[in-house]
Write an enzyme that holds these catalytic residues in place. Sequence first.
Site, PDB file in Angstrom:
ATOM      1  N   GLY A   1       3.813  -8.632   5.272  1.00 19.36           N
ATOM      2  CA  GLY A   1       3.767  -8.420   6.706  1.00 19.36           C
ATOM      3  C   GLY A   1       4.341  -7.038   6.929  1.00 19.36           C
ATOM      4  O   GLY A   1       4.591  -6.297   5.980  1.00 19.36           O
TER       5      GLY A   1
ATOM      6  N   LYS B   1       6.394   3.764  10.199  1.00 14.12           N
ATOM      7  CA  LYS B   1       6.681   3.565   8.786  1.00 14.12           C
ATOM      8  C   LYS B   1       8.084   4.105   8.536  1.00 14.12           C
ATOM      9  O   LYS B   1       8.367   5.267   8.872  1.00 14.12           O
ATOM     10  CB  LYS B   1       5.653   4.296   7.928  1.00 14.12           C
ATOM     11  CG  LYS B   1       5.665   3.934   6.445  1.00 14.12           C
ATOM     12  CD  LYS B   1       4.475   4.602   5.741  1.00 14.12           C
ATOM     13  CE  LYS B   1       4.370   4.181   4.283  1.00 14.12           C
ATOM     14  NZ  LYS B   1       3.192   4.807   3.623  1.00 14.12           N
TER      15      LYS B   1
ATOM     16  N   ASP C   1      14.519  -1.757   1.869  1.00 11.74           N
ATOM     17  CA  ASP C   1      15.463  -1.247   2.868  1.00 11.74           C
ATOM     18  C   ASP C   1      14.785  -0.863   4.179  1.00 11.74           C
ATOM     19  O   ASP C   1      15.454  -0.468   5.137  1.00 11.74           O
ATOM     20  CB  ASP C   1      16.263  -0.059   2.316  1.00 11.74           C
ATOM     21  CG  ASP C   1      15.375   1.119   1.897  1.00 11.74           C
ATOM     22  OD1 ASP C   1      14.185   1.139   2.251  1.00 11.74           O
ATOM     23  OD2 ASP C   1      15.885   2.022   1.206  1.00 11.74           O
ATOM     24  N   GLY C   2      13.463  -0.972   4.221  1.00 10.21           N
ATOM     25  CA  GLY C   2      12.748  -0.664   5.451  1.00 10.21           C
ATOM     26  C   GLY C   2      12.672   0.811   5.776  1.00 10.21           C
ATOM     27  O   GLY C   2      12.294   1.191   6.887  1.00 10.21           O
TER      28      GLY C   2
ATOM     29  N   ARG D   1       2.389   6.796  13.248  1.00 15.29           N
ATOM     30  CA  ARG D   1       0.975   7.104  13.051  1.00 15.29           C
ATOM     31  C   ARG D   1       0.172   6.610  14.253  1.00 15.29           C
ATOM     32  O   ARG D   1       0.488   5.571  14.859  1.00 15.29           O
ATOM     33  CB  ARG D   1       0.438   6.486  11.760  1.00 15.29           C
ATOM     34  CG  ARG D   1       0.419   4.997  11.719  1.00 15.29           C
ATOM     35  CD  ARG D   1      -0.460   4.460  10.582  1.00 15.29           C
ATOM     36  NE  ARG D   1       0.028   4.798   9.265  1.00 15.29           N
ATOM     37  CZ  ARG D   1       0.735   3.966   8.495  1.00 15.29           C
ATOM     38  NH1 ARG D   1       1.066   2.758   8.953  1.00 15.29           N
ATOM     39  NH2 ARG D   1       1.124   4.322   7.304  1.00 15.29           N
TER      40      ARG D   1
ATOM     41  N   ARG E   1      -5.547  -6.083  10.117  1.00 14.23           N
ATOM     42  CA  ARG E   1      -6.048  -5.886   8.760  1.00 14.23           C
ATOM     43  C   ARG E   1      -6.861  -7.092   8.302  1.00 14.23           C
ATOM     44  O   ARG E   1      -6.798  -8.161   8.907  1.00 14.23           O
ATOM     45  CB  ARG E   1      -4.860  -5.706   7.796  1.00 14.23           C
ATOM     46  CG  ARG E   1      -3.824  -4.704   8.261  1.00 14.23           C
ATOM     47  CD  ARG E   1      -2.431  -5.097   7.808  1.00 14.23           C
ATOM     48  NE  ARG E   1      -1.403  -4.272   8.448  1.00 14.23           N
ATOM     49  CZ  ARG E   1      -0.794  -3.241   7.875  1.00 14.23           C
ATOM     50  NH1 ARG E   1      -1.080  -2.924   6.635  1.00 14.23           N
ATOM     51  NH2 ARG E   1       0.099  -2.549   8.530  1.00 14.23           N
TER      52      ARG E   1
ATOM     53  N   ASP F   1      -4.551  -5.982   2.433  1.00 17.16           N
ATOM     54  CA  ASP F   1      -3.653  -5.735   3.564  1.00 17.16           C
ATOM     55  C   ASP F   1      -3.643  -4.259   3.952  1.00 17.16           C
ATOM     56  O   ASP F   1      -3.035  -3.889   4.967  1.00 17.16           O
ATOM     57  CB  ASP F   1      -2.224  -6.201   3.239  1.00 17.16           C
ATOM     58  CG  ASP F   1      -1.641  -5.496   2.025  1.00 17.16           C
ATOM     59  OD1 ASP F   1      -2.236  -5.612   0.947  1.00 17.16           O
ATOM     60  OD2 ASP F   1      -0.595  -4.835   2.158  1.00 17.16           O
TER      61      ASP F   1
ATOM     62  N   ASP G   1      -2.435   4.216   5.782  1.00 20.94           N
ATOM     63  CA  ASP G   1      -1.365   3.788   4.884  1.00 20.94           C
ATOM     64  C   ASP G   1      -1.475   4.463   3.520  1.00 20.94           C
ATOM     65  O   ASP G   1      -2.024   3.908   2.567  1.00 20.94           O
ATOM     66  CB  ASP G   1      -1.334   2.273   4.736  1.00 20.94           C
ATOM     67  CG  ASP G   1       0.051   1.795   4.276  1.00 20.94           C
ATOM     68  OD1 ASP G   1       0.968   2.634   4.216  1.00 20.94           O
ATOM     69  OD2 ASP G   1       0.209   0.614   3.976  1.00 20.94           O
TER      70      ASP G   1
END
Length: 468
Positions: A93, A116, A128-129, A182, A189, A257, A267
Amino acid sequence: MSIFPQASTFRPETAIHELGPEFYDPVSAADFPKHILRFRNDRWAETVGLAELNDDQWIAHFGRFEPLEGSLPSPLALRYHGHQFRSYNPDIGDGRGFLFAQMRDHENRLMDLGTKGSGQTPYSRFGDGRLTLKGGVREILATEMLEALGVETSKTFSIVETGEPLERNDEPSPTRSAVMVRLSHGHIRIGSFQRLATLRQPENMQKLIAYCLKHYFGEEASEDGAERLLSHVVAGGARLAASYMTAGFVHGVLNSDNIAITTESFDYGPWRFTPKWEPGFTAAYFDETGLYAFARQAEAIHWDIAQLAVSLRLIEEDADPLIKIIESFGSLYQQAYIGEMLNRLGVQSRSRDDDIALLTVVEKALRESDISIDRFFFDWRGGQRRGSSSADAVYEQDIFTPVADAMAAYAGKPPQHAYWTDPEPCSMHIEEVEALWSHIDQRDDWDPLYQKVDAIRRMGKAHRGITD
């Protein structure tokens, strides 16, 4: 997206709320220690009415993620599953990004601003994102180059450096951090549909189909909605695969995805532009079997779209119409490939047989010689060999005799933009990517990156026939 950006007023949207809370999770952005604006894409900000923001306002919205008035009051982490290198993964996700805002653009299309590196979400797992600054710089270069070469791609809208040292196993650490925004036509998706099929949610599947048809393709839902949606994705996927080949681009991770339902490329992780026409060229060091190699990208996208068809069986009793649509991919790809190749050569189609004959000898010469892809298309723009070139000795080889003979029938008016008289074509190979990053990493010198973006955009104008 349109290749001619035009000014528009800001028209906020919240269309994603039509789907409801079963499709996403409200999240908060990370609290970053610093906010240093490194890149703002005013060219595309203008198309959604945001170019008038000053830098402080820009950072407030795209660094601290204060809501844009009238748009989403809270960021949303979208839920999806997906096949990753052909292995199904239900535990993914939006793990280091979210949907921040929606609005209408200059063509009245629904647009998303997604992130992102904006922090952890319920789907971050052990991550860690965060996003490395180098990753953000690489995405600028990928999206700008692809846009210039005519590939339908998301746009890198903003990069803000965030002041956190990040540890990464696959590059020197600690390294600098950033948050990226972005702009794209949508973040739904193929994996979004796979999740609903896995969870056996037919009502939500119908709802998602209706949402996509309405907002991405301007159509109303009906009994054949699944078939119509699949037809759009098959046609768009064929065009996307063909444009990757013509651009000499390798996405690197064409998992389901990472395939948007709009088939807009997005991506960018381990992407590369292959210097030569090398079918087995891969972008990701972990793609050990070459699953997503240069010449296998059409196969990969076709396979992913087939998983969409499988997912749609949740609400479609008869598989035959879906199978027929999926089987049309090959012919649509060939048609798109011919069109994209002729477009990059800057010539007009003659007949299908002539076009195929031309491209057959061109591809053979590219594959069997050491010529750079960018060099070839630069030197033969307009259907005839122009001036002197560093590749002249290669063009005198026997392998290029059939190319010259076939091109003769296609030769037209020489291209007019001054770009075509440059000594070298504008390219984006890994050595230059690393050099541009080195300027930033070692001396905090951003000018080479900004100059490269300007050069890429100039090439894009030349490809579109716009004169200086």
